[in-house]
Design an enzyme around this catalytic site. Sequence first.
Site, PDB file in Angstrom:
ATOM      1  CB  CYS A  54      -2.155   0.597  -3.799  1.00 54.15           C
ATOM      2  SG  CYS A  54      -1.084   1.783  -2.973  1.00 54.15           S
ATOM      3  CG  LEU A  55       3.509  -0.119  -6.623  1.00 52.70           C
ATOM      4  CD1 LEU A  55       4.677   0.772  -7.045  1.00 52.70           C
ATOM      5  CD2 LEU A  55       3.700  -1.537  -7.151  1.00 52.70           C
ATOM      6  CG  HIS A  68      -0.461   7.278  -2.406  1.00 52.26           C
ATOM      7  ND1 HIS A  68      -0.540   6.415  -1.323  1.00 52.26           N
ATOM      8  CD2 HIS A  68      -0.547   6.495  -3.507  1.00 52.26           C
ATOM      9  CE1 HIS A  68      -0.677   5.171  -1.772  1.00 52.26           C
ATOM     10  NE2 HIS A  68      -0.692   5.184  -3.094  1.00 52.26           N
ATOM     11  CG  HIS A 111      -3.862   5.307  -6.744  1.00 53.58           C
ATOM     12  ND1 HIS A 111      -4.537   4.142  -6.443  1.00 53.58           N
ATOM     13  CD2 HIS A 111      -2.667   5.216  -6.103  1.00 53.58           C
ATOM     14  CE1 HIS A 111      -3.782   3.398  -5.650  1.00 53.58           C
ATOM     15  NE2 HIS A 111      -2.637   4.021  -5.434  1.00 53.58           N
ATOM     16  CD  GLU A 112       0.483   6.982  -7.638  1.00 60.25           C
ATOM     17  OE1 GLU A 112       1.045   7.165  -6.543  1.00 60.25           O
ATOM     18  OE2 GLU A 112       0.170   5.843  -8.039  1.00 60.25           O
ATOM     19  CD  GLN A 153       2.693   4.479  -3.146  1.00 57.25           C
ATOM     20  OE1 GLN A 153       2.754   5.182  -4.159  1.00 57.25           O
ATOM     21  NE2 GLN A 153       2.259   3.224  -3.172  1.00 57.25           N
ATOM     22  N   GLY A 178       2.543   4.117 -11.057  1.00 62.84           N
ATOM     23  CA  GLY A 178       2.627   5.386 -10.340  1.00 62.84           C
ATOM     24  C   GLY A 178       3.214   5.139  -8.967  1.00 62.84           C
TER      25      GLY A 178
HETATM   26 ZN   LIG Z   1      -0.959   3.590  -4.314  1.00 64.95          ZN
END
Ligand SMILES: [Zn+2]
Length: 170
Positions: free
Chosen positions: A95-96, A141, A137-138, A51, A46
Amino acid sequence: MAILDIRLLGDEVLRVPAAPVEAFDEELQGFVEHMFETMYHAEGIGLAAPQVGVSKRITVLDIRASDENGPQPVALINPSVTFPDDETERATEGCLSIPGFDEVVERAWRVRVDAVDPTGTPLQLEAEGLFARALQHEIDHLDGILFIDRISPLKRRMLLKKWRKAQEEG
Ligand SMILES: [Zn+2]
């Protein structure tokens, strides 16, 4: 191919509530494609627009790398989440924007998401398990919330300390 730069923990854009998308045009559709390419390149499941430094309510998901029976890839614009019941699950999450750091996070097991697709067509999703977790999660963000905000203060302090050390060491 356009691989966008992924912003890391400490970047202010990750902490700003993102603005709703108002124009469903080719620019948006191109950006969504770039988000998918960036997510796959980074081997994530995701990715949310903040991000990649764009403070707009846009997210893309494809959990099939972690769940081969997962749903087809989806791009959600202006999503909102509701919780049909109180059932929760604790599972490890990463998380990226915080590469190399995983923690157990408690999330709702089941969610309902209302959004529109990149052409502006309304869509509704019901999800459970990993897909529900990824959606939460997304969408977090888009509100400037990171998974480390959902772990205990002690674990968060430890993680941040290790993160800063890792950043200093490059
Ligand atoms: Zn994330």
